[in-house]
Structures are given as structure tokens and as C-alpha cells.
Design an enzyme around this catalytic site. Structure first.
Site, PDB file in Angstrom:
ATOM      1  N   ARG A  46       0.823  -1.225   0.000  1.00 54.07           N
ATOM      2  CA  ARG A  46       0.000   0.000   0.000  1.00 54.07           C
ATOM      3  C   ARG A  46       0.854   1.271   0.000  1.00 54.07           C
ATOM      4  NH1 ARG A  46      -3.392  -1.360   5.175  1.00 54.07           N
ATOM      5  NH2 ARG A  46      -1.233  -1.800   5.684  1.00 54.07           N
ATOM      6  N   LYS A 142       3.211 -19.046   4.714  1.00 57.21           N
ATOM      7  CA  LYS A 142       2.386 -19.574   5.798  1.00 57.21           C
ATOM      8  C   LYS A 142       1.905 -18.401   6.665  1.00 57.21           C
ATOM      9  CE  LYS A 142       5.022 -20.044   9.885  1.00 57.21           C
ATOM     10  NZ  LYS A 142       5.413 -20.692  11.072  1.00 57.21           N
ATOM     11  N   LYS A 176      15.820 -25.451   3.586  1.00 57.87           N
ATOM     12  CA  LYS A 176      17.079 -25.510   4.340  1.00 57.87           C
ATOM     13  C   LYS A 176      17.947 -26.656   3.835  1.00 57.87           C
ATOM     14  CE  LYS A 176      15.205 -23.716   8.683  1.00 57.87           C
ATOM     15  NZ  LYS A 176      16.015 -22.559   8.968  1.00 57.87           N
ATOM     16  N   ASP A 229       1.785 -23.005  15.121  1.00 59.38           N
ATOM     17  CA  ASP A 229       2.887 -22.230  14.551  1.00 59.38           C
ATOM     18  C   ASP A 229       4.042 -23.128  14.108  1.00 59.38           C
ATOM     19  OD1 ASP A 229       4.220 -19.812  13.868  1.00 59.38           O
ATOM     20  OD2 ASP A 229       5.435 -19.979  15.675  1.00 59.38           O
ATOM     21  N   HIS A 234       6.285 -27.086  10.055  1.00 60.44           N
ATOM     22  CA  HIS A 234       7.700 -27.485  10.007  1.00 60.44           C
ATOM     23  C   HIS A 234       7.933 -28.873  10.604  1.00 60.44           C
ATOM     24  CE1 HIS A 234       7.990 -23.365   9.065  1.00 60.44           C
ATOM     25  NE2 HIS A 234       8.031 -22.888  10.281  1.00 60.44           N
ATOM     26  N   LYS A 328       9.027 -21.972  23.154  1.00 60.50           N
ATOM     27  CA  LYS A 328       9.752 -20.700  23.259  1.00 60.50           C
ATOM     28  C   LYS A 328      10.390 -20.609  24.634  1.00 60.50           C
ATOM     29  CE  LYS A 328       7.135 -17.882  20.001  1.00 60.50           C
ATOM     30  NZ  LYS A 328       8.274 -17.606  19.091  1.00 60.50           N
TER      31      LYS A 328
HETATM   32  P1  NAP Z   1       4.418  -7.442   7.577  1.00 64.70           P
HETATM   33  O1  NAP Z   1       5.748  -6.946   7.988  1.00 64.70           O
HETATM   34  O2  NAP Z   1       3.221  -7.058   8.368  1.00 64.70           O
HETATM   35  O3  NAP Z   1       4.203  -7.004   6.063  1.00 64.70           O
HETATM   36  C1  NAP Z   1       2.955  -7.092   5.421  1.00 64.70           C
HETATM   37  C2  NAP Z   1       3.063  -6.521   4.038  1.00 64.70           C
HETATM   38  O4  NAP Z   1       1.770  -6.501   3.464  1.00 64.70           O
HETATM   39  C3  NAP Z   1       3.602  -5.121   3.999  1.00 64.70           C
HETATM   40  O5  NAP Z   1       4.394  -4.956   2.843  1.00 64.70           O
HETATM   41  C4  NAP Z   1       2.335  -4.282   3.878  1.00 64.70           C
HETATM   42  O6  NAP Z   1       2.709  -3.088   3.295  1.00 64.70           O
HETATM   43  C5  NAP Z   1       1.493  -5.175   2.979  1.00 64.70           C
HETATM   44  N1  NAP Z   1       0.065  -4.932   3.091  1.00 64.70           N
HETATM   45  C6  NAP Z   1      -0.688  -4.902   4.222  1.00 64.70           C
HETATM   46  N2  NAP Z   1      -1.970  -4.654   3.926  1.00 64.70           N
HETATM   47  C7  NAP Z   1      -2.045  -4.532   2.575  1.00 64.70           C
HETATM   48  C8  NAP Z   1      -3.104  -4.271   1.662  1.00 64.70           C
HETATM   49  N3  NAP Z   1      -4.357  -4.090   2.073  1.00 64.70           N
HETATM   50  N4  NAP Z   1      -2.811  -4.225   0.361  1.00 64.70           N
HETATM   51  C9  NAP Z   1      -1.549  -4.412  -0.077  1.00 64.70           C
HETATM   52  N5  NAP Z   1      -0.501  -4.667   0.722  1.00 64.70           N
HETATM   53  C10 NAP Z   1      -0.750  -4.726   2.041  1.00 64.70           C
HETATM   54  O7  NAP Z   1       4.377  -9.036   7.466  1.00 64.70           O
HETATM   55  P2  NAP Z   1       5.616 -10.011   7.230  1.00 64.70           P
HETATM   56  O8  NAP Z   1       6.226 -10.328   8.537  1.00 64.70           O
HETATM   57  O9  NAP Z   1       6.476  -9.495   6.131  1.00 64.70           O
HETATM   58  O10 NAP Z   1       4.869 -11.343   6.773  1.00 64.70           O
HETATM   59  C11 NAP Z   1       4.336 -11.514   5.491  1.00 64.70           C
HETATM   60  C12 NAP Z   1       3.759 -12.926   5.388  1.00 64.70           C
HETATM   61  O11 NAP Z   1       4.801 -13.855   5.628  1.00 64.70           O
HETATM   62  C13 NAP Z   1       2.696 -13.221   6.433  1.00 64.70           C
HETATM   63  O12 NAP Z   1       1.785 -14.144   5.901  1.00 64.70           O
HETATM   64  C14 NAP Z   1       3.473 -13.891   7.549  1.00 64.70           C
HETATM   65  O13 NAP Z   1       2.672 -14.729   8.349  1.00 64.70           O
HETATM   66  C15 NAP Z   1       4.460 -14.691   6.719  1.00 64.70           C
HETATM   67  N6  NAP Z   1       5.684 -15.018   7.453  1.00 64.70           N
HETATM   68  C16 NAP Z   1       6.505 -14.048   7.922  1.00 64.70           C
HETATM   69  C17 NAP Z   1       7.663 -14.381   8.583  1.00 64.70           C
HETATM   70  C18 NAP Z   1       8.603 -13.340   9.090  1.00 64.70           C
HETATM   71  O14 NAP Z   1       9.660 -13.738   9.598  1.00 64.70           O
HETATM   72  N7  NAP Z   1       8.306 -12.066   8.982  1.00 64.70           N
HETATM   73  C19 NAP Z   1       7.986 -15.727   8.763  1.00 64.70           C
HETATM   74  C20 NAP Z   1       7.132 -16.711   8.253  1.00 64.70           C
HETATM   75  C21 NAP Z   1       5.986 -16.334   7.596  1.00 64.70           C
HETATM   76  P3  NAP Z   1       1.909  -1.690   3.427  1.00 64.70           P
HETATM   77  O15 NAP Z   1       1.644  -1.464   4.869  1.00 64.70           O
HETATM   78  O16 NAP Z   1       2.824  -0.713   2.770  1.00 64.70           O
HETATM   79  O17 NAP Z   1       0.700  -1.958   2.647  1.00 64.70           O
END
Ligand code: NAP
Length: 477
Positions: A46, A142, A176, A229, A234, A328
């Protein structure tokens, strides 16, 4: 005709995962010459940004999250990037994304790194903009649902636009090196397979231990808990790789066919076969840390620890328990698989005990394989031969010095771009995983089971130790 994608469209391009893992992985692949020079990478989220602003954003992420010696191709990599702002809830906005990402006759790889609650809307938007055609494939992060029903909803929504052959569900553990090495260990060596069954294996332990507490994704974790989780995805994938029959080849259908048979053969967990816990204040890594409820700011029934005694009901694994444990605020960060072999049938060494062999596969942080063997203690043996268990150890980084070890997302992104599904999870696998996990949660509900407390820095509630000790088994620590 090559199935390599011409463009990668990254949703959630400003998010945490994109900054820490996806952009650095893509940059590493670029620097090593593994991406087609013409591959375009289009980010979207966004936040309002121009192409140049997104490149600056990506540069900052790479400088923060990539080692300096891996950033040699960074400037060139940034030139591949462009950006189109989009709120996926606005169907009309997809047209501009399509104009930027797709060209007639090209193949498009789409990666959804956004909350799963946005998947269905996003897919409808992609469909409306003509971005789901034959050359398009989609990858999903996921969690794929919070139970079987919600997972089916997501899977149905994706299936309405993409056939299974073009859906790439990520479980980053499969990317991995050490997890893939499990396949090599089992099926590229003759010595393990004849022993890999209930006749010779006493039990298997799978541990995924974290030292961290609640990190940034507070609400997500409190809704999910350790079972959903970690175990649902995993740990069950690790279990499936340990327990599966030899596939006929290393290809996506053969490997996944064998894994799903194991997942479907998991016996529902019975009463007394699970323990849950939630950490209280304690100490890890020499630091005093607060309890889960203090970190959360309220009381909660969410489990931060789970231990299970699982069974795979088939000929090979009859009577072999698989002990799974994750949590954890445990004393060490460690993911490992322990295969405990049975005792020798008869000992010729009177007066000395033989310790059954163990195969320990370290997945993280150390990547190593240790086989414990009995050996003779040097000496004259005037009172009979003296024996001791000694480790035969292979540290993977030492065995492959000079070979660059890649992070999971490098492998997975390249496979997505090149359209190889072997290391991605098929729908029937995810659903078999959820069916088993849902039954555990139902069992907890029936038993009225709530998490026992454990001190941060310990190996979980004492009941988890008892779960294994009752069978004469000690957790590997
Ligand atoms: P995050 O930091 O909250 O990022 C979410 C992304 O989605 C941001 O780029 C946000 O950008 C965008 N977004 C949110 N609402 C939106 C909308 N209405 N339209 C378009 N874009 C939108 O989440 P994340 O940690 O990167 O995780 C992303 C996915 O990976 C999730 O499903 C999470 O469960 C999974 N995941 C993450 C991790 C990790 O280590 N972070 C690990 C395993 C899985 P804007 O706010 O600019 O829109």
C-alpha cells in the site's frame, strides 16, 4: 519451452519478510548470476513509493540484512526493481500492477508475502486483471489457515484461479540445506535404509527449541500457539521426511506422494500423549526475562510449548513413537532430529554395557550429523573389554568448506522462478497436517487441558519430561 519466469511480482514488498529474507535472497541469486539478466522484479504494497524510492528502500534493507561481502552485485540488482502501490482491497488498482508486471506472452511468478486474510482478495484482483493465465504461478507464505476449514477456504480460493501445478506453498524448512540433506542421507546411502524401521529403531525425537519469547508478531502468535505455529507445518514436514518410503525419483510428485502417505498414517493423539506449557519469568542466555503473560500484557491460554508422542500407523513404523517437542524460551536454540536405534540383540561383552547407537541430525544453528558408535577404550582389558560410546561427527560447513551455504529463501525463490515444486507443500499434505492438528486441539478441548507453566530457560513443564520417561526415554538435551 522454458518455464522460467520473466517477471516476479512481490506482494508485501515493504514487509518484514521481504526486507529480511526475500530481497536479500534475490540479491544473492542475482550476484551469483543465477537470475536471468532480463528477469524483472516488481514490488507492491500500500505504501506510496516511486520506483526510485523503492530502490532506496530495498538498498537500506540489503545494507541492514545482508553481509557486506554478499552485496557485490547490489547496485546492478537494484536496477531490476520497480514498484507499484496497491491496496489489494481495491480491485481497480490491479490494472496498474498488471501494466507494470506483465507483458504479453511472458511468464509471471507471483509471491504473496502478506497476511493470509488478504490472499483471497488478492487472487480475485489478479484474476480480474488477467494475471492468472497459463504462464503465471503463485507462491503463498504460511500460515495457510488456522484449522482445516480455513485452510480449505484458502486452498479453494487459490484453486479457483490456479491449478495445483502452479501453486507453490512455502514451508521454509524445506528450503534448508540440512533438511534436504535428510533426503540425501536416507536415499543416497545404502547403510541406513535396511535399519530404518521398527525392527531396528526404538524411537525418534524431533525438537524445535527457541530461546526467544514473543517477538513482533504478537497477535498472530497468541492466536496460533506452538502447535499451529510449529508442529502443523515445520515439524510434520520433518517427520514426513524421516518416515516416508523411498520415492522413485527426486521429483515433485514422487516425493510429495510419499510424504502425504505418512501424514495420513499419523494416528490421532490419544489422552496423555500431549503436554502443553506456557513460560513464566526466568532466565535465558544469562538474562532475566518476563513471562508470556507479562510480555503479552494480559492473561492467555495460548501454549508456548508442546510435547507430543506421535505414531505412524504403517508396517515400517509399527510401535515406534515419534516424540515431538517445541517451545519458546527454552535453554538453547536448536532444531534437531534424533534417531534412537535399538539395543544389540545379544552382548558378548560381559561386565560392560553397550549403549544403543544414535543418529543425531542437527538442522540449526549447527548443521551436523553425529552417529554414536560403541568403541573399545584403549587398554589391556585384563578384566574384559571396556567399551564407550564415541561420536562419528560430520560438521557440514567443514565437510563443504569453500561451498557457499544458501539460506532457505534463495533456494525456494529460485525454484519458484524456475517452476520446480519439489520443495513446496501440496494441498493434500497441508490438509492432512491440519486434520491431525485439529484432532489434537479437539482432544485438548474435551480434556479441558490448559497449559502448565514452566520457567523461561527450562526445557518445559516437568510433565513433558514424564511423557518420555514413562517409556524409559530421555529427551536429548
Ligand atoms: P508485515 O511486515 O506485516 O508485512 C505485510 C506486508 O503486506 C507489507 O508490505 C504491507 O505493506 C502489505 N500490506 C498490508 N496490507 C495490505 C493491503 N491491504 N494491500 C496491499 N498490501 C498490504 O508481514 P511479514 O512479517 O512481512 O509477513 C508476510 C507474510 O509472511 C505473512 O503471511 C506472515 O505470516 C508470513 N511469514 C513471515 C515471517 C517473518 O519472519 N516475517 C515468517 C514466516 C511467515 P503496506 O503497509 O505498505 O501496505
Amino acid at each position: 519451452m522454458s518455464s522460467t519466469a520473466d517477471a516476479l511480482l512481490l506482494f508485501g514488498a515493504t514487509g518484514d519478510l521481504a526486507q529480511r529474507m526475500l530481497l536479500p535472497s534475490l540479491c544473492a541469486l542475482h550476484s551469483d548470476g543465477l537470475l536471468d539478466p532480463d528477469l524483472r522484479i516488481v514490488g507492491t504494497a500500500r505504501s506510496e513509493m516511486s520506483d526510485a524510492e523503492f530502490r532506496n528502500f530495498a538498498r537500506a534493507a540489503l545494507e541492514k540484512f545482508m553481509p557486506a561481502n554478499r552485496r557485490s552485485g547490489m547496485a546492478d540488482f537494484l536496477n531490476r526493481l520497480s514498484y507499484q502501490p496497491l491496496d489489494v482491497k481495491d480491485p481497480a488498482g490491479f490494472k496498474a500492477v498488471a501494466e507494470k508486471a506483465a507483458r504479453p506472452g511472458e511468464k509471471l511468478a507471483i509471491f504473496l508475502s502478506t497476511a493470509p486474510s488478504l490472499f483471497e482478495t488478492t487472487i480475485k484482483g489478479l484474476q480480474g486483471a488477467g494475471l492468472t493465465g497459463e504462464g503465471a504461478r503463485i507462491s503463498l507464505e504460511k500460515p495457510l489457515g488456522i484449522d482445516l476449514a480455513s485452510s480449505r477456504e484458502i486452498n479453494d480460493a487459490v484453486a479457483a484461479a490456479f491449478p495445483e501445478s502452479r501453486i507453490f506453498r512455502i514451508d521454509h524448512y524445506l528450503g534448508k540445506e540440512t533438511v534436504q540433506n535428510l533426503i540425501a542421507l536416507r536415499f543416497a546411502n545404502i547403510m541406513f535404509e535396511p535399519l530404518w524401521n521398527s525392527q531396528h529403531i526404538d524411537h525418534v525425537q524431533i525438537t524445535v527449541a527457541e530461546t526467544v519469547g514473543l517477538e513482533s508478531r504478537v497477535d498472530f502468535y497468541d492466536e496460533a500457539g506452538a502447535l499451529r505455529d510449529m508442529v502443523q507445518n515445520h515439524m510434520l514436514q520433518l517427520l514426513a521426511l524421516v518416515a516416508m518410503e523411498p520415492p522413485t525419483s527426486f521429483d515433485s510428485s514422487a516425493v510429495r506422494d510419499e510424504k502425504v502417505k505418512v501424514l495420513r498414517a499419523l494416528r490421532p493423539i490419544g489422552p496423555g500423549e500431549s503436554v502443553t506449557g506456557q513460560y513464566r519469568a526466568g532466565a535465558t542466555g544469562g538474562q532475566i526475562v518476563p513471562g508470556y503473560d507479562e510480555e503479552l500484557g494480559r492473561e492467555s491460554d495460548t501454549e508456548t510449548f508442546v510435547a507430543l508422542k506421535a505414531h505412524v500407523d504403517n508396517w515400517r513404523w509399527k510401535g515406534v513413537p515419534f516424540y515431538l517437542r517445541t517451545g519458546k524460551r527454552l535453554p538453547k536454540r536448536r532444531t534437531e532430529i534424533l534417531v534412537q536405534f535399538r539395543c544389540i540383540p545379544h552382548s558378548i561383552f560381559s561386565g560392560t554395557r553397550t549403549v544403543p547407537n544414535q543418529l543425531l541430525i542437527g538442522i540449526q544453528p549447527e548443521e551436523n550429523i553425529t552417529l554414536s558408535l560403541m568403541a573399545k577404550v584403549p587398554g589391556l582389558d585384563r578384566e574384559g573389554m571396556s567399551l564407550r560410546a564415541v561420536p562419528l561427527e560430520i560438521a557440514m560447513p567443514d565437510a563443504f568448506t569453500g561451498v557457499h551455504r544458501r539460506i532457505a529463501y534463495e533456494r525456494l525463490l529460485l525454484d519458484l522462478i524456475e517452476c520446480d515444486q519439489t520443495l513446496f507443500v501440496r494441498r493434500d499434505e497441508v490438509e492432512a497436517q491440519w486434520a491431525w492438528v485439529d484432532a489434537i486441539r479437539e482432544q485438548w478441548r474435551k480434556e479441558g487441558l490448559t497449559p502448565r507453566t514452566y520457567s523461561a530457560g527450562s526445557w518445559g513443564p516437568s510433565a513433558a519430561i514424564a511423557l518420555a520417561e514413562r517409556d524409559g526415554v530421555s529427551w536429548h538435551e
